[in-house]
Design a protein around this motif. Structure first.
Motif, mmCIF file in Angstrom:
data_model
loop_
_atom_site.group_PDB
_atom_site.id
_atom_site.type_symbol
_atom_site.label_atom_id
_atom_site.label_comp_id
_atom_site.label_asym_id
_atom_site.label_seq_id
_atom_site.Cartn_x
_atom_site.Cartn_y
_atom_site.Cartn_z
ATOM 1 N N LYS A 17 0.229 -1.133 5.302
ATOM 2 C CA LYS A 17 0.429 -2.455 4.697
ATOM 3 C C LYS A 17 0.144 -2.407 3.197
ATOM 4 O O LYS A 17 0.872 -2.998 2.404
ATOM 5 C CB LYS A 17 -0.472 -3.488 5.369
ATOM 6 C CG LYS A 17 0.008 -3.915 6.723
ATOM 7 C CD LYS A 17 -0.904 -5.000 7.266
ATOM 8 C CE LYS A 17 -0.445 -5.478 8.616
ATOM 9 N NZ LYS A 17 -1.282 -6.554 9.126
ATOM 10 N N GLN A 18 -0.905 -1.714 2.822
ATOM 11 C CA GLN A 18 -1.254 -1.603 1.403
ATOM 12 C C GLN A 18 -0.163 -0.846 0.648
ATOM 13 O O GLN A 18 0.240 -1.248 -0.437
ATOM 14 C CB GLN A 18 -2.600 -0.897 1.246
ATOM 15 C CG GLN A 18 -3.043 -0.774 -0.202
ATOM 16 C CD GLN A 18 -4.402 -0.097 -0.334
ATOM 17 O OE1 GLN A 18 -5.114 0.083 0.640
ATOM 18 N NE2 GLN A 18 -4.739 0.271 -1.542
ATOM 19 N N TYR A 19 0.319 0.243 1.225
ATOM 20 C CA TYR A 19 1.382 1.025 0.592
ATOM 21 C C TYR A 19 2.620 0.159 0.399
ATOM 22 O O TYR A 19 3.242 0.173 -0.662
ATOM 23 C CB TYR A 19 1.707 2.252 1.446
ATOM 24 C CG TYR A 19 2.706 3.183 0.795
ATOM 25 C CD1 TYR A 19 2.288 4.150 -0.098
ATOM 26 C CD2 TYR A 19 4.066 3.079 1.073
ATOM 27 C CE1 TYR A 19 3.200 5.000 -0.705
ATOM 28 C CE2 TYR A 19 4.991 3.920 0.472
ATOM 29 C CZ TYR A 19 4.544 4.880 -0.420
ATOM 30 O OH TYR A 19 5.450 5.714 -1.018
ATOM 31 N N GLU A 20 2.975 -0.599 1.418
ATOM 32 C CA GLU A 20 4.136 -1.498 1.317
ATOM 33 C C GLU A 20 3.939 -2.518 0.198
ATOM 34 O O GLU A 20 4.861 -2.788 -0.578
ATOM 35 C CB GLU A 20 4.355 -2.233 2.640
ATOM 36 C CG GLU A 20 4.821 -1.343 3.771
ATOM 37 C CD GLU A 20 4.790 -2.050 5.115
ATOM 38 O OE1 GLU A 20 4.110 -3.090 5.260
ATOM 39 O OE2 GLU A 20 5.453 -1.554 6.033
ATOM 40 N N ALA A 21 2.747 -3.090 0.111
ATOM 41 C CA ALA A 21 2.455 -4.113 -0.903
ATOM 42 C C ALA A 21 2.527 -3.541 -2.319
ATOM 43 O O ALA A 21 2.914 -4.237 -3.256
ATOM 44 C CB ALA A 21 1.088 -4.723 -0.645
ATOM 45 N N GLU A 22 2.170 -2.277 -2.472
ATOM 46 C CA GLU A 22 2.146 -1.658 -3.797
ATOM 47 C C GLU A 22 3.512 -1.132 -4.248
ATOM 48 O O GLU A 22 3.673 -0.749 -5.385
ATOM 49 C CB GLU A 22 1.135 -0.501 -3.803
ATOM 50 C CG GLU A 22 -0.300 -0.964 -3.656
ATOM 51 C CD GLU A 22 -1.253 0.199 -3.426
ATOM 52 O OE1 GLU A 22 -0.796 1.356 -3.280
ATOM 53 O OE2 GLU A 22 -2.467 -0.061 -3.376
ATOM 54 N N HIS A 23 4.489 -1.105 -3.364
ATOM 55 C CA HIS A 23 5.802 -0.548 -3.687
ATOM 56 C C HIS A 23 6.883 -1.578 -3.376
ATOM 57 O O HIS A 23 7.395 -1.639 -2.259
ATOM 58 C CB HIS A 23 6.037 0.742 -2.903
ATOM 59 C CG HIS A 23 5.063 1.822 -3.259
ATOM 60 N ND1 HIS A 23 3.831 1.940 -2.642
ATOM 61 C CD2 HIS A 23 5.130 2.799 -4.178
ATOM 62 C CE1 HIS A 23 3.185 2.957 -3.175
ATOM 63 N NE2 HIS A 23 3.953 3.501 -4.112
ATOM 64 N N ASP A 24 7.242 -2.358 -4.392
ATOM 65 C CA ASP A 24 8.202 -3.447 -4.168
ATOM 66 C C ASP A 24 9.615 -2.959 -3.853
ATOM 67 O O ASP A 24 10.433 -3.689 -3.333
ATOM 68 C CB ASP A 24 8.225 -4.420 -5.341
ATOM 69 C CG ASP A 24 8.657 -3.774 -6.649
ATOM 70 O OD1 ASP A 24 8.715 -2.533 -6.722
ATOM 71 O OD2 ASP A 24 8.937 -4.519 -7.596
#
Length: 98
Positions: A17-24
């Motif tokens: 989830k964090q990775y997804e949030a950091e990579h638009d």
């Protein structure tokens, strides 16, 4: 183990989830736990299996060479990959520039 929606919990890990949030630029599509018709890699493996059908390999190295050759053949033919994506009938939208 799946949650109440039938989605495997490992796909909802905090790190992901964090990775997804950091990579638009990244779009994540949540699939049901078993949905081979929605998974483009299933179509790719089908192409590989078809190319390797009825082949007797004498050594593991022979198998490895043929497998790599078939994957490379697919990689060099973008239309094959596009066909595998299209077969899922999922909307594939390229990222839009900012």
């Amino acid at each position: 183990m799946t949650n109440h929606r039938g989605i495997l919990n490992t796909h909802l890990a905090t790190g992901l989830k964090q990775y997804e949030a950091e990579h638009d630029w990244l779009t994540t599509v949540r699939l049901p736990p078993y949905a081979p018709d929605l998974n483009p890699v299933e179509a790719l493996w089908s192409l590989v299996r078809r190319a390797m059908a009825n082949t007797a390999f004498t050594t593991p190295d022979d198998l490895d060479r043929k497998l790599r050759s078939e994957l490379r053949r697919i990689q060099l033919r973008p239309r094959l990959i596009d066909g595998c994506l299209t077969a899922t009938r999922l909307a594939i939208n390229p990222p839009t520039p900012h």
